[in-house]
Scaffold this motif. Structure first.
Motif, PDB file in Angstrom:
ATOM      1  N   ASN A 102       0.642  41.136  46.069  1.00 52.80           N
ATOM      2  CA  ASN A 102       0.552  41.595  47.450  1.00 52.80           C
ATOM      3  C   ASN A 102       1.334  42.917  47.583  1.00 52.80           C
ATOM      4  OD1 ASN A 102       0.969  41.923  50.215  1.00 52.80           O
ATOM      5  ND2 ASN A 102       1.205  39.729  50.592  1.00 52.80           N
ATOM      6  N   ARG A 103       0.631  43.986  47.927  1.00 52.64           N
ATOM      7  CA  ARG A 103       1.286  45.298  48.004  1.00 52.64           C
ATOM      8  C   ARG A 103       2.386  45.297  49.065  1.00 52.64           C
ATOM      9  NH1 ARG A 103       0.329  50.796  46.943  1.00 52.64           N
ATOM     10  NH2 ARG A 103      -1.692  50.372  46.014  1.00 52.64           N
ATOM     11  N   ALA A 104       2.122  44.637  50.202  1.00 49.47           N
ATOM     12  CA  ALA A 104       3.113  44.628  51.285  1.00 49.47           C
ATOM     13  C   ALA A 104       4.413  43.959  50.829  1.00 49.47           C
ATOM     14  CB  ALA A 104       2.550  43.918  52.510  1.00 49.47           C
ATOM     15  N   PHE A 150       5.618  43.834  47.729  1.00 47.90           N
ATOM     16  CA  PHE A 150       6.360  44.727  46.835  1.00 47.90           C
ATOM     17  C   PHE A 150       7.018  45.846  47.626  1.00 47.90           C
ATOM     18  CE2 PHE A 150       6.917  48.179  43.766  1.00 47.90           C
ATOM     19  CZ  PHE A 150       7.723  47.516  42.856  1.00 47.90           C
ATOM     20  N   PHE A 208       9.941  51.315  35.989  1.00 54.22           N
ATOM     21  CA  PHE A 208       8.979  50.399  35.376  1.00 54.22           C
ATOM     22  C   PHE A 208       9.495  48.972  35.552  1.00 54.22           C
ATOM     23  CE2 PHE A 208       7.530  47.745  31.898  1.00 54.22           C
ATOM     24  CZ  PHE A 208       6.197  48.104  31.723  1.00 54.22           C
ATOM     25  N   PRO A 230       2.310  45.325  34.885  1.00 52.40           N
ATOM     26  CA  PRO A 230       3.582  45.898  35.349  1.00 52.40           C
ATOM     27  C   PRO A 230       3.364  46.850  36.535  1.00 52.40           C
ATOM     28  CG  PRO A 230       3.277  46.219  32.979  1.00 52.40           C
ATOM     29  CD  PRO A 230       1.978  45.750  33.526  1.00 52.40           C
ATOM     30  N   VAL A 231       4.467  47.208  37.173  1.00 55.41           N
ATOM     31  CA  VAL A 231       4.403  48.164  38.273  1.00 55.41           C
ATOM     32  C   VAL A 231       5.284  49.366  37.927  1.00 55.41           C
ATOM     33  CG1 VAL A 231       5.037  48.577  40.692  1.00 55.41           C
ATOM     34  CG2 VAL A 231       3.883  46.444  40.046  1.00 55.41           C
ATOM     35  N   GLU A 232       4.732  50.541  38.140  1.00 52.06           N
ATOM     36  CA  GLU A 232       5.514  51.766  37.958  1.00 52.06           C
ATOM     37  C   GLU A 232       5.730  52.396  39.323  1.00 52.06           C
ATOM     38  OE1 GLU A 232       3.914  54.321  34.949  1.00 52.06           O
ATOM     39  OE2 GLU A 232       3.928  52.722  33.438  1.00 52.06           O
ATOM     40  N   TRP A 255       6.483  57.635  45.961  1.00 56.24           N
ATOM     41  CA  TRP A 255       6.350  56.312  46.586  1.00 56.24           C
ATOM     42  C   TRP A 255       7.676  55.919  47.256  1.00 56.24           C
ATOM     43  CZ3 TRP A 255       4.441  51.313  43.546  1.00 56.24           C
ATOM     44  CH2 TRP A 255       4.056  50.349  44.487  1.00 56.24           C
TER      45      TRP A 255
END
Lengths: 95, 500
Positions: B56-58, B60, B77, B301-303, B308
């Protein structure tokens, strides 16, 4: 590398498995062979190779915060080993 | 303040807060509190084979927002891991959590202690999923436990502090500051009653050698440290305070008997029994390696890049700490006043600021807000949004009170009528005949007149009979038909008497 009896008993405990003496002997042998198989990787020279955190070369996959339908209570509980009202029913947990 | 102890208390807190998203972390099920049991689940959150979680983007971004507000270092990362354990509230038999590469590390927040401000550092903040809820049979007959999986998969922020707190009061102050911050930035509603904020306390004590009953510190330590106990089932901030006070004394007493030090036995968990007021040591805790963490292969993974982070940072409101400082430096409030006002939350502090701006007297606005207004809110159990007086109306009252020199008691009277009837301050003041202005010189003349006319009272006051003051002040009040500000008359009277 042979696994010790204590290691196998501990892993069984973590997995909440009760082993008979026979099973214990059987799995100790099998687990040892599995660990030995994986251990072959240790022979690789990884000098200068950066540790890999994830196997896929993609990142940042998200979904929007938007509701989607849930299962009905009956569908959700269809596979419950035991049901009480609209709850899953499980043997009392004390710990 | 707690009573002095022959040892130092060391506390680290692990706080879990639910994020204010509409849906769960990895699926579209609702996160709403209080839904019928097992009505908000799907194959993803009840761990059916073959399903794929998608983040869920919200969730994160709320996590990023919290970490920025807590001054953490955000990792460029980050990835998720499976934490494996078997418990009936965990349908997948693993929790998707973060292990070696959390999205943030470090940071902290400042709390106020009797010794002054103190920085409480953080070890890490990470994003994970919540487990379901277990309802145990309370009859004591060992009946089955019931499982509700609505909560399973709800986004959870785990905030791990350094062991920087040294008293139960500091632990409470940390929790209050953390809750205020997370609420202000809209990350979590932090309702302990609903489980959207939960606390575990890691506690031990350091005993100086002279109080250690002849036992020597282990090599490398100046003091004797007791084994760490993690206290669970803390259901209020008060419980956190009481449990820490109880547990530390218990550890001191246990050490006198066992002599066991940190490192000699493994970490234990204890449950807090709020009714008995005791901690009950339950078990030796599983070690991290027992959770057999490994990377979650189903999530990528999330970068995070600077752009951002800048975008998220731009959504942060002024944080409580900054606002307190501004109230002090810009509005000239005391640190205490600033703390009281900001501590009531964003909307209340906004209200105060409007009143202060409109009336031009921040100190008076602060007094009115943190005394009268707050008293009304508490009495009526309402929030500032439902307070009947607009900030402009209160500011108007403050201006007129000053202009007409209306004393505190009468001013509160006018305030009370405004609340009841919705009349303007102006109207009430006129009706009560309080709209007289005395300039200081006018009053001083009346004071002099009173002194001249009451020779006996003056002599009595001079002889130390303060009671005679009443006659002198009463004269002025009669002359002004009770409309003179008594405090001011008294002040002027003292000045003039000094000259006689």
């Amino acid at each position: 590398m042979a696994l010790t009896g204590d290691q196998v008993r501990w892993v069984a405990h973590l997995a909440r498995l009760e082993l008979t003496e026979e099973e214990f002997q059987l799995f100790t042998g099998q687990l040892t062979r599995i660990v030995d198989f994986i251990d072959q990787l240790q022979q690789l020279n990884t000098e200068g190779v950066e540790p890999l955190a994830h196997a896929l070369p993609i990142h940042n996959v998200f979904r929007p915060d938007e509701p989607a339908p849930s299962l009905s209570v009956d569908e959700a509980l269809a596979n419950a080993p035991a049901r009480k009202g609209d709850f899953y029913s499980v043997p009392a947990v004390l710990d | 303040m707690s009573r002095p102890t022959p040892y130092t208390i060391v506390i680290g807190l692990e706080v879990h807060v639910q994020l204010l998203t509409r849906t769960k972390l990895f699926c579209g099920c609702s996160t709403q509190f209080g839904l019928p049991p097992n009505s908000a689940t799907c194959p993803v959150c009840i761990g059916m084979p073959g399903v794929l979680p998608v983040m869920n983007r919200a969730a994160f971004e709320l996590a990023l927002k919290a970490a920025l507000a807590l001054q953490c270092n955000i990792a460029p990362f980050t990835k998720w891991d499976r934490k494996n354990y078997y418990y009936p509230d965990l349908p997948k038999n693993y929790q998707i959590s973060q292990y070696d590469l959390p999205f943030s590390t470090g940071g902290g927040l400042e709390i106020m202690t009797p010794q002054g401000p103190k920085w409480i550092g953080l070890i890490r903040v990470h994003l994970e999923e919540d487990a379901g809820k277990l309802l145990h049979d309370e009859t004591g007959r060992g009946g089955d436990s019931l499982v509700d999986l609505n909560r399973a998969g709800t986004p959870l922020l785990e905030i791990v502090s350094k062991p920087d707190m040294n008293s139960p009061e500091e632990a409470k102050a940390y929790l209050e500051e953390l809750r205020l911050l997370l609420r202000e930035i809209g990350v979590s509603d932090c309702e302990m009653q609903e489980g959207s904020l939960r606390v575990d306390a890691n506690v031990n004590i350091r005993i100086p050698p002279e109080h250690a009953g002849g036992r020597k510190p282990l090599p490398g330590r100046q003091y004797v440290a007791t084994p760490i106990v993690e206290i669970k089932n803390l259901n209020s901030f008060r419980a956190v305070e009481r449990a820490i006070a109880y547990e530390t004394q218990r550890q001191f007493e246990e050490f006198q008997e066992s002599g066991k030090q940190l490192g000699e036995v493994s970490k234990a968990t204890a449950g807090w029994d709020d009714v008995q007021g005791v901690t009950v040591v339950q078990r030796r805790k599983e070690e991290a390696s027992d959770y057999r963490y490994f990377p979650e292969p189903d999530l990528v993974p999330v970068e995070v890049d600077q752009a951002w982070l800048d975008r998220i940072r731009a959504t942060l409101p002024e944080l409580p700490a900054a606002r307190r400082k501004r109230f002090e430096s810009q509005l000239g409030l005391s640190a205490y006043d600033a703390r009281v006002l900001v501590g009531q939350g964003l909307a209340f502090a906004d209200y105060f600021e409007k009143v202060a701006r409109e009336c031009g007297d921040a100190k008076a606005a602060s007094n009115w807000c943190s005394n009268q207004v707050l008293a009304v809110l508490n009495e009526r159990k309402i929030s500032i949004q439902d307070f009947p007086l607009a900030p402009e109306a209160l500011a108007d009252l403050i201006i007129r009170v000053k202009k007409h020199n209306i004393n505190a008691q009468r001013a509160r009277e006018v305030f009370g009528i405004m609340l009841q009837t919705g009349e303007t301050a102006d109207g009430i003041i006129k009706r009560l005949g309080l709209d007289v202005s005395f300039d200081a010189e006018e009053l001083r003349e009346l004071v002099k007149k009173s002194i001249a006319a009451n020779a006996k009272a003056v002599a009595d006051v001079k002889a130390g009979k303060q009671k005679a003051m009443d006659a002198l002040v009463g004269f002025v009040m009669r002359e002004t038909k009770g409309k003179a500000p008594t405090d001011e008359v008294r002040r002027l009277m003292n000045e003039e008497l000094a000259k006689v």
